[in-house]
Scaffold this motif. Structure first.
Motif, PDB file in Angstrom:
ATOM      1  N   GLY A  41       0.665  -1.105   0.011  1.00 45.26           N
ATOM      2  CA  GLY A  41      -0.693   0.035  -0.012  1.00 45.26           C
ATOM      3  C   GLY A  41       1.135   1.381   0.397  1.00 45.26           C
ATOM      4  O   GLY A  41       0.642   2.738   0.000  1.00 45.26           O
ATOM      5  N   PHE A  42       2.036   1.253   0.539  1.00 49.31           N
ATOM      6  CA  PHE A  42       2.580   2.507   0.309  1.00 49.31           C
ATOM      7  C   PHE A  42       3.155   2.857  -0.772  1.00 49.31           C
ATOM      8  O   PHE A  42       3.750   4.061  -0.882  1.00 49.31           O
ATOM      9  CB  PHE A  42       3.946   2.517   1.517  1.00 49.31           C
ATOM     10  CG  PHE A  42       3.741   2.180   2.734  1.00 49.31           C
ATOM     11  CD1 PHE A  42       3.208   2.970   3.451  1.00 49.31           C
ATOM     12  CD2 PHE A  42       4.466   0.636   3.056  1.00 49.31           C
ATOM     13  CE1 PHE A  42       3.140   3.117   5.308  1.00 49.31           C
ATOM     14  CE2 PHE A  42       4.331   0.897   4.875  1.00 49.31           C
ATOM     15  CZ  PHE A  42       3.317   1.644   5.351  1.00 49.31           C
ATOM     16  N   ASN A  43       3.728   1.671  -2.189  1.00 51.10           N
ATOM     17  CA  ASN A  43       4.419   2.217  -2.653  1.00 51.10           C
ATOM     18  C   ASN A  43       2.885   2.275  -4.523  1.00 51.10           C
ATOM     19  O   ASN A  43       3.057   2.131  -5.852  1.00 51.10           O
ATOM     20  CB  ASN A  43       4.952   1.832  -2.953  1.00 51.10           C
ATOM     21  CG  ASN A  43       5.265  -0.001  -4.422  1.00 51.10           C
ATOM     22  OD1 ASN A  43       4.077  -0.445  -3.199  1.00 51.10           O
ATOM     23  ND2 ASN A  43       6.196  -0.468  -3.817  1.00 51.10           N
ATOM     24  N   ALA A  44       1.448   1.995  -4.249  1.00 49.61           N
ATOM     25  CA  ALA A  44       0.786   1.610  -4.638  1.00 49.61           C
ATOM     26  C   ALA A  44      -0.203   2.920  -5.215  1.00 49.61           C
ATOM     27  O   ALA A  44      -0.072   4.372  -4.287  1.00 49.61           O
ATOM     28  CB  ALA A  44      -0.518   1.077  -4.408  1.00 49.61           C
ATOM     29  N   GLY A  49      -5.073  -0.999  -6.630  1.00 50.38           N
ATOM     30  CA  GLY A  49      -3.776  -0.970  -7.488  1.00 50.38           C
ATOM     31  C   GLY A  49      -2.530  -1.712  -6.660  1.00 50.38           C
ATOM     32  O   GLY A  49      -1.946  -2.428  -6.913  1.00 50.38           O
ATOM     33  N   MET A  50      -3.244  -1.149  -5.257  1.00 52.12           N
ATOM     34  CA  MET A  50      -2.658  -1.494  -4.240  1.00 52.12           C
ATOM     35  C   MET A  50      -2.866  -3.651  -4.236  1.00 52.12           C
ATOM     36  O   MET A  50      -1.813  -4.751  -4.044  1.00 52.12           O
ATOM     37  CB  MET A  50      -2.761  -1.695  -2.405  1.00 52.12           C
ATOM     38  CG  MET A  50      -2.288  -2.702  -1.280  1.00 52.12           C
ATOM     39  SD  MET A  50      -2.965  -1.973   0.235  1.00 52.12           S
ATOM     40  CE  MET A  50      -4.449  -2.308   0.179  1.00 52.12           C
ATOM     41  N   PHE A  51      -4.467  -3.988  -4.385  1.00 54.26           N
ATOM     42  CA  PHE A  51      -4.426  -5.168  -4.323  1.00 54.26           C
ATOM     43  C   PHE A  51      -3.800  -6.493  -6.448  1.00 54.26           C
ATOM     44  O   PHE A  51      -3.653  -7.495  -5.942  1.00 54.26           O
ATOM     45  CB  PHE A  51      -6.459  -5.391  -4.177  1.00 54.26           C
ATOM     46  CG  PHE A  51      -7.258  -4.865  -2.954  1.00 54.26           C
ATOM     47  CD1 PHE A  51      -6.329  -6.343  -2.171  1.00 54.26           C
ATOM     48  CD2 PHE A  51      -7.243  -4.430  -3.027  1.00 54.26           C
ATOM     49  CE1 PHE A  51      -7.166  -5.945  -1.007  1.00 54.26           C
ATOM     50  CE2 PHE A  51      -8.060  -4.024  -1.184  1.00 54.26           C
ATOM     51  CZ  PHE A  51      -7.861  -4.448  -0.612  1.00 54.26           C
ATOM     52  N   GLY A  52      -4.659  -5.513  -7.522  1.00 57.32           N
ATOM     53  CA  GLY A  52      -3.287  -5.388  -8.190  1.00 57.32           C
ATOM     54  C   GLY A  52      -2.111  -6.386  -7.675  1.00 57.32           C
ATOM     55  O   GLY A  52      -1.461  -7.241  -8.174  1.00 57.32           O
ATOM     56  N   LYS A  53      -1.242  -5.337  -7.483  1.00 56.11           N
ATOM     57  CA  LYS A  53       0.101  -5.785  -7.168  1.00 56.11           C
ATOM     58  C   LYS A  53       0.251  -6.914  -5.637  1.00 56.11           C
ATOM     59  O   LYS A  53       1.221  -7.709  -6.844  1.00 56.11           O
ATOM     60  CB  LYS A  53       1.162  -4.786  -6.619  1.00 56.11           C
ATOM     61  CG  LYS A  53       1.339  -3.524  -7.052  1.00 56.11           C
ATOM     62  CD  LYS A  53       1.873  -2.427  -6.901  1.00 56.11           C
ATOM     63  CE  LYS A  53       2.237  -1.704  -7.721  1.00 56.11           C
ATOM     64  NZ  LYS A  53       3.563  -0.223  -7.233  1.00 56.11           N
TER      65      LYS A  53
END
Length: 153
Positions: A41-44, A49-53
């Motif tokens: 979550g820090f770099n999304a 986008g966080m869940f995609g990563k």
């Protein structure tokens, strides 16, 4: 609610926790997912986008550790039946080495895969025969197989 009821409730949860290893494994998995979500979550750029990563990271973890999962599943069956197999890792290395040699010699990946499966199956049948029919201890047979495969690597 009195103290007697609350102690019994806490005790029963503790008993369930200690008797059911699935709960502790599930809890550890959930903690790992939460830690990963926090780190991702820090770099999304966004919440989705966080869940995609995170999904890509989990696929990479599963893809990179699939061989260990298959070996662990086989070892699980061996341990459930009351046996042990000490030669799993060295047999994997030995059959992989033979597959690599076959691939280098022929350039045919199918022959290399069949070579690895064939040698592992052959050694497994020998181990099974010695343990099942000759009634030798599994520890001794698989320790010998481990040493043979390790000396050939």
């Amino acid at each position: 609610m009195n103290n007697k009821t609350s102690k019994r409730t806490i005790g029963s949860v503790g008993e369930i926790w200690s008797k059911n290893s699935f709960l502790s494994t599930l809890f550890a998995l959930l903690v790992m997912i939460l830690i990963q979500a926090a780190v991702q979550g820090f770099n999304a750029g966004s919440f989705t986008g966080m869940f995609g990563k995170m999904w890509i990271a989990w696929l990479n973890i599963l893809r990179n550790n699939a061989y260990a999962g298959v070996i662990a599943l086989g070892m699980c069956f061996a341990i459930i039946t009351g046996g042990i197999d000490l030669s799993v890792g060295t047999l994997l290395g030995f059959s992989g080495m033979l597959a690599a040699m076959r691939l280098q010699a022929t350039g045919n990946i199918l022959q290399a895969i069949l070579t690895a499966y064939g040698i592992a199956l052959f050694i497994g049948i020998i181990n099974g025969f010695l343990i099942g029919y000759m009634k030798l201890p599994a520890f001794i047979v698989t320790l010998g197989t481990q040493q043979i495969c390790q000396s050939m690597n």
